[in-house]
Design a protein around this motif. Structure first.
Motif, short mmCIF file in Angstrom:
data_model
loop_
_atom_site.label_atom_id
_atom_site.label_comp_id
_atom_site.label_asym_id
_atom_site.label_seq_id
_atom_site.Cartn_x
_atom_site.Cartn_y
_atom_site.Cartn_z
N PRO A 16 0.77 -1.24 0.00
CA PRO A 16 0.00 0.00 0.00
C PRO A 16 0.80 1.29 0.00
CG PRO A 16 -0.04 -1.00 2.17
CD PRO A 16 0.67 -1.97 1.28
N ILE A 17 2.09 1.24 0.34
CA ILE A 17 2.86 2.49 0.41
C ILE A 17 4.17 2.39 -0.35
CG2 ILE A 17 1.90 3.27 2.61
CD1 ILE A 17 4.61 2.30 3.89
N GLN A 18 4.71 3.56 -0.66
CA GLN A 18 6.06 3.71 -1.19
C GLN A 18 6.78 4.76 -0.35
OE1 GLN A 18 6.07 3.18 -5.88
NE2 GLN A 18 4.66 4.79 -5.30
N VAL A 19 8.11 4.62 -0.25
CA VAL A 19 8.92 5.59 0.48
C VAL A 19 10.15 5.90 -0.36
CG1 VAL A 19 10.07 6.13 2.65
CG2 VAL A 19 8.18 4.48 2.64
N GLY A 20 10.48 7.16 -0.49
CA GLY A 20 11.67 7.56 -1.23
C GLY A 20 12.27 8.81 -0.63
N ILE A 21 13.54 9.05 -0.92
CA ILE A 21 14.21 10.27 -0.47
C ILE A 21 14.82 10.96 -1.67
CG2 ILE A 21 16.38 9.04 0.08
CD1 ILE A 21 16.62 11.07 2.46
N GLY A 22 14.71 12.29 -1.71
CA GLY A 22 15.24 13.03 -2.85
C GLY A 22 15.82 14.37 -2.44
N HIS A 23 16.59 14.93 -3.35
CA HIS A 23 17.09 16.30 -3.18
C HIS A 23 16.79 17.06 -4.46
CE1 HIS A 23 19.52 19.70 -1.93
NE2 HIS A 23 19.98 19.74 -3.18
N ALA A 24 16.11 18.20 -4.32
CA ALA A 24 15.71 19.01 -5.47
C ALA A 24 16.78 20.05 -5.78
CB ALA A 24 14.38 19.69 -5.19
N CYS A 25 17.41 19.92 -6.96
CA CYS A 25 18.37 20.94 -7.39
C CYS A 25 17.67 22.06 -8.16
CB CYS A 25 19.48 20.31 -8.24
SG CYS A 25 18.98 19.81 -9.89
N SER A 26 16.39 21.86 -8.48
CA SER A 26 15.55 22.91 -9.05
C SER A 26 14.12 22.65 -8.60
CB SER A 26 15.65 22.93 -10.59
OG SER A 26 15.22 21.71 -11.14
N ASP A 27 13.25 23.62 -8.82
CA ASP A 27 11.86 23.47 -8.38
C ASP A 27 11.18 22.32 -9.11
OD1 ASP A 27 12.38 25.72 -6.91
OD2 ASP A 27 11.22 27.07 -8.20
N LEU A 28 10.43 21.50 -8.37
CA LEU A 28 9.59 20.50 -9.01
C LEU A 28 8.39 21.19 -9.64
CD1 LEU A 28 11.33 18.81 -6.96
CD2 LEU A 28 9.39 17.25 -6.83
N SER A 29 7.80 20.55 -10.64
CA SER A 29 6.61 21.11 -11.26
C SER A 29 5.50 21.25 -10.22
CB SER A 29 6.13 20.22 -12.40
OG SER A 29 5.75 18.95 -11.92
N ILE A 30 4.61 22.20 -10.44
CA ILE A 30 3.41 22.32 -9.63
C ILE A 30 2.43 21.28 -10.15
CG2 ILE A 30 1.53 23.83 -8.92
CD1 ILE A 30 3.43 26.19 -9.20
N GLN A 31 1.94 20.41 -9.26
CA GLN A 31 1.26 19.20 -9.72
C GLN A 31 0.14 18.79 -8.78
OE1 GLN A 31 4.36 15.87 -8.16
NE2 GLN A 31 5.23 17.35 -9.61
N VAL A 32 -0.62 17.82 -9.27
CA VAL A 32 -1.72 17.22 -8.52
C VAL A 32 -1.65 15.71 -8.74
CG1 VAL A 32 -4.24 17.00 -8.37
CG2 VAL A 32 -3.21 19.25 -8.75
N HIS A 33 -1.99 14.94 -7.71
CA HIS A 33 -2.10 13.49 -7.85
C HIS A 33 -3.57 13.09 -7.83
CE1 HIS A 33 2.16 13.16 -7.54
NE2 HIS A 33 2.20 13.61 -6.30
N PRO A 34 -3.91 11.96 -8.47
CA PRO A 34 -5.32 11.58 -8.57
C PRO A 34 -5.93 11.16 -7.24
CG PRO A 34 -3.92 9.83 -9.41
CD PRO A 34 -3.03 11.01 -9.16
N ARG A 35 -7.18 11.51 -7.06
CA ARG A 35 -7.95 11.03 -5.91
C ARG A 35 -8.33 9.57 -6.14
NH1 ARG A 35 -11.08 16.09 -6.45
NH2 ARG A 35 -12.87 14.78 -6.99
N GLU A 36 -8.63 8.88 -5.05
CA GLU A 36 -8.89 7.44 -5.12
C GLU A 36 -10.04 7.10 -6.07
OE1 GLU A 36 -8.41 3.31 -3.59
OE2 GLU A 36 -7.15 5.06 -3.99
N ASP A 37 -11.15 7.80 -5.95
CA ASP A 37 -12.31 7.48 -6.79
C ASP A 37 -12.00 7.69 -8.27
OD1 ASP A 37 -12.12 10.22 -6.45
OD2 ASP A 37 -14.27 10.56 -6.21
#
Length: 340
Positions: free
Chosen positions: A109-130
């Protein structure tokens, strides 16, 4: 073979891969890198992994700590199931993740990750469950962030927006007024933020972060600063899908952190909801910490020491299965433990 990537964990570098033939309580995981336009390999300075020669690491954005999707799954480098993936273990030995009643999904059910942003990530949305179940044949994506560090202060993230209705949101889009639309939240080392699916968001340049999320790979890119790829083209936006999922109006999250003391270990429960449970465990000496969920996906953020008698240090990733009810720790460690 020299061009093939090789990922070696701390357990491996200390000697041979640990092969605990009868051990299914604690199992260490490889931490393969992932790549993104906002990566520059900086994460490897904090959490080094080894590669064969001639491997280009310049656009590595982060490391996968724990994942169990069929096409994206960490492999075990120790224990009874050495060489298997998290995906395979969940299919073949699901009891190690809890009872049938405790396993809420047909996939990890889950994922885990670690990151470092050298520039801004895009402005975004993830899908709702339904929406995701109906249109994408997968689960939706909620996520949360633990801020490991920031390059400088003040620092902030995009979290939410100002539009009170869809008509107002469409007006911002028509005017290309994304900077005016976005709400910003200040962050610092140790900040925790939760994002329900549909939240408009973006991590910003100079942020090192751990993301715990539900198992979904979909991102709807809402705005990307008119940034161009290596071919001189702006990256594709997913405006209509983003609009179908974005939460309007945005409601700021509230938090109810809980703290516990276990001898020389302190536990801070950051969140425990229907999506995931996340806690930070700070250790300064020998302690026994109760395991409150059927399994923990763990990552050592800082320090070094021992967990269940095995040496760990910053960058170690491991799974505590349902076979263990408490965690014996020692040393000076900061551990993130997640469950879903």
């Amino acid at each position: 073979m020299k061009n093939k990537r090789q990922h070696l964990s701390y357990c491996q570098r200390e000697g041979k891969i640990i092969a605990m033939e009868n051990e299914d309580r604690i199992m260490f995981l490889e931490t393969p890198p992932f790549y993104a336009i906002w990566g520059d390999g900086s994460i490897l300075k904090r959490y080094p992994i080894d590669f064969y020669e001639k491997t280009d690491i310049s656009n590595i954005a982060g490391l996968s700590i724990f994942a169990g999707l069929k096409d994206r799954s960490n492999k075990f480098i120790s224990g009874k199931f050495i060489g298997k993936s998290v995906y395979e273990l969940y299919k073949e030995n699901p009891e190690l993740f809890g009872s049938e009643e405790e396993r809420k999904w047909e996939i990890v059910p889950i994922q885990v990750g670690i990151g470092h942003a050298c520039s801004d990530l895009s402005i975004q949305v993830h899908p709702r469950e339904d929406y995701a179940l109906k249109h994408e044949n997968c689960h939706g994506k909620s996520e949360c962030w633990y801020i490991v560090d920031v390059d400088e202060e003040p620092m902030d993230v995009v979290l939410g927006h100002k539009a009170k209705a869809m008509e107002e949101l469409e007006d911002y889009i028509a005017r290309d007024a994304y900077d005016d639309l976005a709400l910003r939240t200040p962050i610092h080392k140790g900040t925790f933020l939760n994002l329900e699916a549909g939240t408009l968001h973006s991590l910003q340049k100079g942020t090192t972060f751990i993301e715990v999320c539900t198992s979904c790979l979909l991102t709807y890119r809402f705005y990307d600063y008119h940034r161009k790829d290596k071919n001189g083209k702006e990256r594709q936006l997913d405006i209509e899908k983003a609009k179908a999922n974005i939460l309007i109006p945005y409601e700021e999250m509230t938090y109810d952190f809980k703290e516990y003391n276990y001898g020389l270990a302190k536990e801070k429960e950051l969140i425990d909801n229907h999506n995931y449970s996340v806690r930070i465990i700070d250790v300064v000496g020998a302690s026994v910490v109760p395991k409150k969920k059927p399994f923990y996906a763990c990552f050592v953020i800082e320090g070094e020491g021992e967990v269940e008698g095995y040496k760990v240090k910053a960058g170690s990733s491991f799974l505590l299965t349902s076979k263990i009810s408490e965690m014996h720790v020692n040393g000076k460690l900061k551990i993130l433990a997640a469950h879903g």
